[in-house]
Design a protein around this motif. Sequence first.
Motif, PDB file in Angstrom:
ATOM      1  N   UNK A 190      66.273   2.808  53.417  1.00 35.56           N
ATOM      2  CA  UNK A 190      66.141   3.490  52.121  1.00 35.56           C
ATOM      3  C   UNK A 190      66.682   4.907  52.220  1.00 35.56           C
ATOM      4  N   UNK A 191      66.398   5.582  53.343  1.00 30.35           N
ATOM      5  CA  UNK A 191      66.887   6.943  53.533  1.00 30.35           C
ATOM      6  C   UNK A 191      68.411   6.991  53.528  1.00 30.35           C
ATOM      7  N   UNK A 192      69.039   6.001  54.186  1.00 28.46           N
ATOM      8  CA  UNK A 192      70.514   5.963  54.252  1.00 28.46           C
ATOM      9  C   UNK A 192      71.122   5.298  53.026  1.00 28.46           C
ATOM     10  N   UNK A 193      70.258   4.662  52.184  1.00 26.91           N
ATOM     11  CA  UNK A 193      70.708   3.883  51.023  1.00 26.91           C
ATOM     12  C   UNK A 193      71.715   2.814  51.452  1.00 26.91           C
ATOM     13  N   UNK A 194      71.496   2.259  52.640  1.00 27.58           N
ATOM     14  CA  UNK A 194      72.374   1.207  53.172  1.00 27.58           C
ATOM     15  C   UNK A 194      71.630   0.491  54.288  1.00 27.58           C
ATOM     16  N   UNK A 195      71.926  -0.790  54.435  1.00 30.46           N
ATOM     17  CA  UNK A 195      71.313  -1.566  55.500  1.00 30.46           C
ATOM     18  C   UNK A 195      72.275  -1.679  56.666  1.00 30.46           C
ATOM     19  N   UNK A 196      71.786  -1.340  57.851  1.00 25.89           N
ATOM     20  CA  UNK A 196      72.565  -1.517  59.068  1.00 25.89           C
ATOM     21  C   UNK A 196      72.136  -2.825  59.733  1.00 25.89           C
ATOM     22  N   UNK A 197      73.084  -3.743  59.935  1.00 32.01           N
ATOM     23  CA  UNK A 197      72.761  -5.001  60.585  1.00 32.01           C
ATOM     24  C   UNK A 197      72.606  -4.779  62.090  1.00 32.01           C
ATOM     25  N   UNK A 198      71.550  -5.358  62.667  1.00 28.37           N
ATOM     26  CA  UNK A 198      71.319  -5.259  64.096  1.00 28.37           C
ATOM     27  C   UNK A 198      72.373  -6.071  64.840  1.00 28.37           C
ATOM     28  N   UNK A 199      72.602  -5.719  66.117  1.00 28.69           N
ATOM     29  CA  UNK A 199      73.592  -6.426  66.920  1.00 28.69           C
ATOM     30  C   UNK A 199      73.262  -7.917  67.014  1.00 28.69           C
ATOM     31  N   UNK A 200      71.973  -8.249  67.125  1.00 27.63           N
ATOM     32  CA  UNK A 200      71.599  -9.654  67.229  1.00 27.63           C
ATOM     33  C   UNK A 200      71.979 -10.412  65.955  1.00 27.63           C
ATOM     34  N   UNK A 201      71.897  -9.752  64.780  1.00 31.23           N
ATOM     35  CA  UNK A 201      72.288 -10.399  63.536  1.00 31.23           C
ATOM     36  C   UNK A 201      73.799 -10.631  63.482  1.00 31.23           C
ATOM     37  N   UNK A 202      74.552  -9.673  63.989  1.00 30.76           N
ATOM     38  CA  UNK A 202      76.012  -9.823  64.004  1.00 30.76           C
ATOM     39  C   UNK A 202      76.422 -10.944  64.974  1.00 30.76           C
ATOM     40  N   UNK A 203      75.729 -11.020  66.130  1.00 35.76           N
ATOM     41  CA  UNK A 203      76.030 -12.091  67.082  1.00 35.76           C
ATOM     42  C   UNK A 203      75.726 -13.448  66.445  1.00 35.76           C
ATOM     43  N   UNK A 204      74.597 -13.528  65.750  1.00 35.60           N
ATOM     44  CA  UNK A 204      74.228 -14.789  65.086  1.00 35.60           C
ATOM     45  C   UNK A 204      75.302 -15.200  64.076  1.00 35.60           C
ATOM     46  N   UNK A 205      75.781 -14.245  63.289  1.00 37.40           N
ATOM     47  CA  UNK A 205      76.815 -14.550  62.300  1.00 37.40           C
ATOM     48  C   UNK A 205      78.086 -15.056  62.982  1.00 37.40           C
ATOM     49  N   UNK A 206      78.468 -14.409  64.091  1.00 40.33           N
ATOM     50  CA  UNK A 206      79.656 -14.842  64.824  1.00 40.33           C
ATOM     51  C   UNK A 206      79.427 -16.214  65.474  1.00 40.33           C
ATOM     52  N   UNK A 207      78.218 -16.436  65.980  1.00 41.59           N
ATOM     53  CA  UNK A 207      77.875 -17.715  66.602  1.00 41.59           C
ATOM     54  C   UNK A 207      78.073 -18.860  65.614  1.00 41.59           C
ATOM     55  N   UNK A 208      77.673 -18.655  64.369  1.00 36.68           N
ATOM     56  CA  UNK A 208      77.761 -19.717  63.363  1.00 36.68           C
ATOM     57  C   UNK A 208      79.200 -20.058  63.015  1.00 36.68           C
ATOM     58  N   UNK A 209      80.140 -19.170  63.311  1.00 34.22           N
ATOM     59  CA  UNK A 209      81.546 -19.452  63.000  1.00 34.22           C
ATOM     60  C   UNK A 209      82.227 -20.245  64.105  1.00 34.22           C
ATOM     61  N   UNK A 210      81.571 -20.398  65.273  1.00 35.02           N
ATOM     62  CA  UNK A 210      82.194 -21.074  66.408  1.00 35.02           C
ATOM     63  C   UNK A 210      82.157 -22.588  66.225  1.00 35.02           C
ATOM     64  N   UNK A 211      83.134 -23.322  66.790  1.00 34.66           N
ATOM     65  CA  UNK A 211      83.066 -24.786  66.776  1.00 34.66           C
ATOM     66  C   UNK A 211      81.932 -25.267  67.670  1.00 34.66           C
TER      67      UNK A 211
END
Length: 227
Positions: A190-211
């Motif tokens: 709320x202070x930054x008025x933006x959400x920062x995605x955690x590294x684990x969330x970014x890894x999960x997103x990349x994981x889902x794109x893998x065959x």
Amino acid sequence: MSLPSWTDEKFGTMKRAALWLVTVVGEGNVFTKEDVKQAFPGVSQADRRVRDLRDFGWRIDTNREDLGLNQHEQRFVFQGEPVWEPGKGTRPASSITDTRRREVLARDGHHCRSCGITAGEMYAGTFVSAQLDIARRPVVQPGGGTQVEQVAECNRCRVGGKGLTADADAVLARVGRLGGLDRKTLTEWVSADAREFAEVERIWADFRTLPADARNKIRAALSLPPV
């Protein structure tokens, strides 16, 4: 009661386009810009008149809302106001001007107010980029009154959030139930008025794109059996 003919030139292009969608295309079916051009030969900006129907409650999806469509296709999802009827084809006074659209996008930092994504950013786990537009969101104010606010929203949230109402008191109640760590995280967002995605969330997103075979390598690294 039978509908007027979409070829009747006493109607403006938008009203003829509405009748063409109902009687020729049909709800749920796909049409292209070339179809519009052939239906209205010599009519400038006929495709824009089709888009104008959205201001009257018509749902016409592009590939931003329907990932099954290609760039030149649109889907006539459902009919809104019968704009060909007397008194029902006047543009709503609340239609958003280009100036107001720029103001809302600037105020919201060019982020989706619902999920925080920016224009052009890829949705997690996909190769689809976000597009921002303006949505009208009813907001229940503290005390019970309701006020409609214009907010920046991405194509996914705009479609998925149709009919939803934001409730400030309900949000405050949920904030009050947060534990210390979650409350600290929310405070930072709320202070930054933006959400920062955690590294684990970014890894999960990349994981889902893998065959599948590549995902199994990751599973093995985490001591999980293959699937």
